[in-house]
Scaffold this motif. Structure first.
Motif, mmCIF file in Angstrom:
data_model
loop_
_atom_site.group_PDB
_atom_site.id
_atom_site.type_symbol
_atom_site.label_atom_id
_atom_site.label_comp_id
_atom_site.label_asym_id
_atom_site.label_seq_id
_atom_site.Cartn_x
_atom_site.Cartn_y
_atom_site.Cartn_z
ATOM 1 N N LEU A 16 0.826 -1.207 0.000
ATOM 2 C CA LEU A 16 0.000 0.000 0.000
ATOM 3 C C LEU A 16 0.861 1.258 0.000
ATOM 4 O O LEU A 16 0.472 2.287 -0.552
ATOM 5 C CB LEU A 16 -0.929 -0.004 1.213
ATOM 6 C CG LEU A 16 -1.992 -1.105 1.249
ATOM 7 C CD1 LEU A 16 -2.868 -0.959 2.491
ATOM 8 C CD2 LEU A 16 -2.856 -1.076 -0.008
ATOM 9 N N THR A 17 2.034 1.174 0.625
ATOM 10 C CA THR A 17 2.950 2.315 0.626
ATOM 11 C C THR A 17 3.341 2.696 -0.799
ATOM 12 O O THR A 17 3.503 3.876 -1.114
ATOM 13 C CB THR A 17 4.216 1.985 1.437
ATOM 14 O OG1 THR A 17 3.848 1.692 2.791
ATOM 15 C CG2 THR A 17 5.196 3.155 1.443
ATOM 16 N N VAL A 18 3.483 1.701 -1.664
ATOM 17 C CA VAL A 18 3.819 1.951 -3.067
ATOM 18 C C VAL A 18 2.693 2.720 -3.752
ATOM 19 O O VAL A 18 2.920 3.722 -4.445
ATOM 20 C CB VAL A 18 4.080 0.626 -3.807
ATOM 21 C CG1 VAL A 18 4.273 0.871 -5.303
ATOM 22 C CG2 VAL A 18 5.293 -0.082 -3.227
ATOM 23 N N VAL A 19 1.465 2.260 -3.544
ATOM 24 C CA VAL A 19 0.313 2.920 -4.170
ATOM 25 C C VAL A 19 0.187 4.351 -3.684
ATOM 26 O O VAL A 19 -0.001 5.285 -4.470
ATOM 27 C CB VAL A 19 -0.989 2.150 -3.861
ATOM 28 C CG1 VAL A 19 -2.194 2.880 -4.465
ATOM 29 C CG2 VAL A 19 -0.908 0.730 -4.402
ATOM 30 N N TRP A 20 0.311 4.551 -2.380
ATOM 31 C CA TRP A 20 0.151 5.890 -1.819
ATOM 32 C C TRP A 20 1.285 6.831 -2.232
ATOM 33 O O TRP A 20 1.087 8.037 -2.327
ATOM 34 C CB TRP A 20 0.010 5.809 -0.305
ATOM 35 C CG TRP A 20 -1.372 5.385 0.094
ATOM 36 C CD1 TRP A 20 -2.536 5.667 -0.561
ATOM 37 C CD2 TRP A 20 -1.741 4.582 1.203
ATOM 38 N NE1 TRP A 20 -3.602 5.095 0.075
ATOM 39 C CE2 TRP A 20 -3.157 4.424 1.158
ATOM 40 C CE3 TRP A 20 -1.035 3.978 2.234
ATOM 41 C CZ2 TRP A 20 -3.856 3.703 2.109
ATOM 42 C CZ3 TRP A 20 -1.750 3.250 3.182
ATOM 43 C CH2 TRP A 20 -3.137 3.114 3.124
ATOM 44 N N ALA A 21 2.464 6.279 -2.471
ATOM 45 C CA ALA A 21 3.567 7.121 -2.948
ATOM 46 C C ALA A 21 3.256 7.656 -4.341
ATOM 47 O O ALA A 21 3.464 8.842 -4.625
ATOM 48 C CB ALA A 21 4.864 6.316 -2.963
ATOM 49 N N LEU A 22 2.724 6.793 -5.212
ATOM 50 C CA LEU A 22 2.343 7.234 -6.554
ATOM 51 C C LEU A 22 1.236 8.276 -6.477
ATOM 52 O O LEU A 22 1.251 9.281 -7.193
ATOM 53 C CB LEU A 22 1.877 6.039 -7.390
ATOM 54 C CG LEU A 22 2.944 5.026 -7.816
ATOM 55 C CD1 LEU A 22 2.304 3.885 -8.589
ATOM 56 C CD2 LEU A 22 4.015 5.689 -8.655
ATOM 57 N N SER A 23 0.277 8.041 -5.600
ATOM 58 C CA SER A 23 -0.847 8.962 -5.451
ATOM 59 C C SER A 23 -0.392 10.315 -4.912
ATOM 60 O O SER A 23 -0.841 11.372 -5.369
ATOM 61 C CB SER A 23 -1.896 8.356 -4.511
ATOM 62 O OG SER A 23 -2.970 9.242 -4.308
ATOM 63 N N GLU A 24 0.516 10.283 -3.938
ATOM 64 C CA GLU A 24 1.006 11.518 -3.327
ATOM 65 C C GLU A 24 1.716 12.397 -4.344
ATOM 66 O O GLU A 24 1.487 13.618 -4.408
ATOM 67 C CB GLU A 24 1.952 11.190 -2.168
ATOM 68 C CG GLU A 24 2.536 12.428 -1.493
ATOM 69 C CD GLU A 24 3.522 12.075 -0.401
ATOM 70 O OE1 GLU A 24 4.058 13.008 0.224
ATOM 71 O OE2 GLU A 24 3.775 10.869 -0.185
ATOM 72 N N TYR A 25 2.571 11.799 -5.167
ATOM 73 C CA TYR A 25 3.301 12.588 -6.162
ATOM 74 C C TYR A 25 2.373 13.068 -7.279
ATOM 75 O O TYR A 25 2.592 14.126 -7.859
ATOM 76 C CB TYR A 25 4.463 11.776 -6.733
ATOM 77 C CG TYR A 25 5.703 11.871 -5.886
ATOM 78 C CD1 TYR A 25 6.704 12.790 -6.175
ATOM 79 C CD2 TYR A 25 5.866 11.067 -4.763
ATOM 80 C CE1 TYR A 25 7.838 12.901 -5.384
ATOM 81 C CE2 TYR A 25 6.990 11.158 -3.955
ATOM 82 C CZ TYR A 25 7.973 12.082 -4.275
ATOM 83 O OH TYR A 25 9.087 12.193 -3.466
ATOM 84 N N CYS A 26 1.330 12.302 -7.550
ATOM 85 C CA CYS A 26 0.347 12.713 -8.552
ATOM 86 C C CYS A 26 -0.372 13.980 -8.091
ATOM 87 O O CYS A 26 -0.589 14.910 -8.865
ATOM 88 C CB CYS A 26 -0.664 11.597 -8.780
ATOM 89 S SG CYS A 26 -2.105 12.081 -9.760
ATOM 90 N N GLN A 27 -0.728 14.036 -6.820
ATOM 91 C CA GLN A 27 -1.456 15.175 -6.277
ATOM 92 C C GLN A 27 -0.610 16.452 -6.262
ATOM 93 O O GLN A 27 -1.146 17.551 -6.188
ATOM 94 C CB GLN A 27 -1.943 14.852 -4.864
ATOM 95 C CG GLN A 27 -2.996 13.768 -4.825
ATOM 96 C CD GLN A 27 -3.377 13.369 -3.417
ATOM 97 O OE1 GLN A 27 -3.171 14.120 -2.477
ATOM 98 N NE2 GLN A 27 -3.933 12.177 -3.270
#
Length: 236
Positions: free
Chosen positions: A91-102
């Motif tokens: 989940l940390t991987v998914v949230w890292a992608l999401s964080e940089y997208c935002q």
């Protein structure tokens, strides 16, 4: 079954062990970051295809679904390293992608780089995951473990790479006089029972390390991992 729980730990590491203890945890966390970066790149390639032509693409939702598929051996783009990661580390991987997208103006996917999962140096004093953290105090040579209260928080924290690395490292320390530590915590069922029987909101010990520990007993990490399933009779 839902269970809100929490735990904390405090350990004093012998001076002779301090540098090696920190290096062991840092090096293994760097290995984790390397695996996570590999998975993030594969996940990014997949999400770019899925997001094409969509105005309100939900990175989190799609990412959670697609990272599950990475575990399937029949999937041609599956990445083996991710099969060794816990759900929390994935989940940390998914949230890292999401964080940089935002952070981008148009909320677009950003190709994963080392910056998302950085290499940690000798000066690192804190490690964190979704629901747990580990802190070094160089002045006192103390280590602090913290799992904030949440549903199955201790289960999840112990299953992360950070949790496994910490307790494995603690088992390998050559404890001397004045060194050692313990993990303590509680959960909602024990707290309810404590209040019902007039014991108050008392925590309980989940595991201890130090020179007085009997080295003939099973792994201290294994004992501590099982400890949160053990209750006093009034806490059942």
């Amino acid at each position: 079954m839902a269970r809100n729980e929490w735990e904390k730990g405090e350990f004093t590491i012998p001076s002779a062990e301090w540098a090696g203890f920190k290096a062991k945890i840092r090096d293994e966390m760097n290995e984790l970051h390397t695996r996570q970066l590999e998975i993030a790149k594969q996940l990014y390639d997949r999400l770019v295809v899925l997001a094409k032509g969509q105005k309100n693409f939900d990175i989190n939702y799609a990412g959670f679904e697609e990272i599950e598929k990475l575990r399937l051996p029949e999937n041609p783009w599956a990445v083996k390293p991710n099969r060794n990661l816990s759900r929390q580390d994935e989940l940390t991987v998914v949230w890292a992608l999401s964080e940089y997208c935002q952070k981008t103006k148009k909320r677009r996917l950003v190709r994963p780089t080392q910056k998302m999962f950085p290499k940690l140096g000798n000066n690192v004093t804190e490690f964190s995951n979704i629901n747990c953290s580990l802190t070094f105090d160089n002045a006192t040579k103390k280590v602090y473990w913290d799992v904030p209260e949440n549903n199955h928080a201790c289960d999840d924290a112990r299953d992360t790479a950070l949790g496994k690395i910490l307790f494995k490292a603690l088992d390998g320390v050559k404890w001397t006089r004045g060194s050692g530590g313990r993990v303590w915590g509680s959960d909602e069922y024990r707290d309810d029972a404590n209040r019902e029987y007039g014991y108050g909101d008392n925590s309980y010990e989940k595991g201890s390390w130090g020179p007085k520990e009997d080295k003939s007993t099973p792994s201290k990490a294994a004992q501590a991992t099982r400890a949160y399933n053990i209750y006093n009779t009034f806490g059942k």
